[in-house]
Structure formats: structure tokens, C-alpha cells
Scaffold this motif. Sequence first.
Motif, mmCIF file in Angstrom:
data_model
loop_
_atom_site.group_PDB
_atom_site.id
_atom_site.type_symbol
_atom_site.label_atom_id
_atom_site.label_comp_id
_atom_site.label_asym_id
_atom_site.label_seq_id
_atom_site.Cartn_x
_atom_site.Cartn_y
_atom_site.Cartn_z
ATOM 1 N N MET A 214 0.849 -1.193 0.000
ATOM 2 C CA MET A 214 0.000 0.000 0.000
ATOM 3 C C MET A 214 0.884 1.242 0.000
ATOM 4 N N GLU A 215 0.438 2.250 -0.705
ATOM 5 C CA GLU A 215 1.163 3.511 -0.763
ATOM 6 C C GLU A 215 0.400 4.526 0.068
ATOM 7 N N LEU A 216 1.061 5.065 1.077
ATOM 8 C CA LEU A 216 0.435 5.993 2.003
ATOM 9 C C LEU A 216 1.188 7.313 2.017
ATOM 10 N N LEU B 102 1.509 12.669 14.822
ATOM 11 C CA LEU B 102 0.540 12.254 15.849
ATOM 12 C C LEU B 102 0.599 13.149 17.081
ATOM 13 N N LYS B 103 1.774 13.667 17.388
ATOM 14 C CA LYS B 103 1.941 14.537 18.561
ATOM 15 C C LYS B 103 1.702 16.010 18.235
ATOM 16 N N ARG C 104 0.908 11.428 6.462
ATOM 17 C CA ARG C 104 -0.243 11.539 7.369
ATOM 18 C C ARG C 104 -1.036 10.231 7.433
ATOM 19 N N GLN C 105 -1.195 9.570 6.306
ATOM 20 C CA GLN C 105 -1.903 8.290 6.303
ATOM 21 C C GLN C 105 -1.110 7.221 7.069
ATOM 22 N N ASP D 134 -1.401 4.974 14.407
ATOM 23 C CA ASP D 134 -2.305 5.345 15.483
ATOM 24 C C ASP D 134 -3.412 4.307 15.645
ATOM 25 N N LYS D 135 -3.971 3.874 14.532
ATOM 26 C CA LYS D 135 -5.035 2.862 14.562
ATOM 27 C C LYS D 135 -4.515 1.556 15.178
#
Length: 157
Positions: free
Chosen positions: A78-80, A149-150, A83-84, A90-91
Amino acid sequence: MKITFLTIGKTEDAYLRDGIDKYVKRLKHYTKLEMVDLSELKNTKALTEPQQKVKEAELLLKKISPLDHVILLDDKGMELTSRQFAAFLDKKSIGSTTSLVFIVGGPYGFDPSVYERANDKLSLSRMTFSHQMIRLLFVEQLYRAYTILKGEPYHHE
């Protein structure tokens, strides 16, 4: 959540090692990261590419527990965006994932047994990079994800 970065072979170039060390030190403020470099196979001239991938798979699979969420760094993954990728981490941390293992394979890629064990595949680019260079790119993106995330100013859009 613990993150393991599992690779085959050492990073030989000092400038890459220095860059990797820089981001690994920075990441200590955000997550538990373990860098695991497995020894390259010896006497590979007598092995075909598939045989070499099988031998590397044996080394890799010994280092993975059944509870690990395994992510292969693979050009077909997958290409993210950054931010993704941050949202992906995070998920995983919010969910029941306690251990992520990111893997860089050997020079010929992964054996089918490693693909079967993997939970996800991640591509850092459509371009091809050396296995040593991808290590630096990955730890930088991991650091970038945690700063996103921070809410820290490292990442600019």
C-alpha cells in the motif's frame, strides 16, 4: 506498542548508519523501537534466487511471534502519505496490536512463505531504492509519523 524493524544484512555506509542512528535516537521519545539486523547468507553463489529467498525466509520467520503484526516493506504494498502512515500507526496502537514488525527482505525480495505470514505490505515509493537506503527512509518516516501524531512542527505540508 513495540515496533521491530527487521532487516537482512548490515548497513555498510557510514552516512546511512549516522542518519539511521539519528532517527532511532529521536524515536525513543515516542515508541519502543528495536532494530534487528540478521546476518546475510554466506556462500550464496551456489544458491538459486528461490533457494536464497527460502533460506532468508527461515531466518526471518524465526524472529516473528504469532502475535506480531507483520508488515513487509515491499514495492507492491500500500502507498500511504506521511499523514496516512501516521493514522495507520495510530489505529494499530489504539487497537489490540501490541507488536508491529516491519521487514526489509534480501536482494531478491521475499519468499512466498513470508508473504503468507505478513498482515500487510507497505511501499515507501514506486521507485527502487537500495536495501540500505530504505532503512534510513523508513526510520525517518516512522519519526515523521510520530511527530504528526503529537502535533509537532517537524512535518510541513
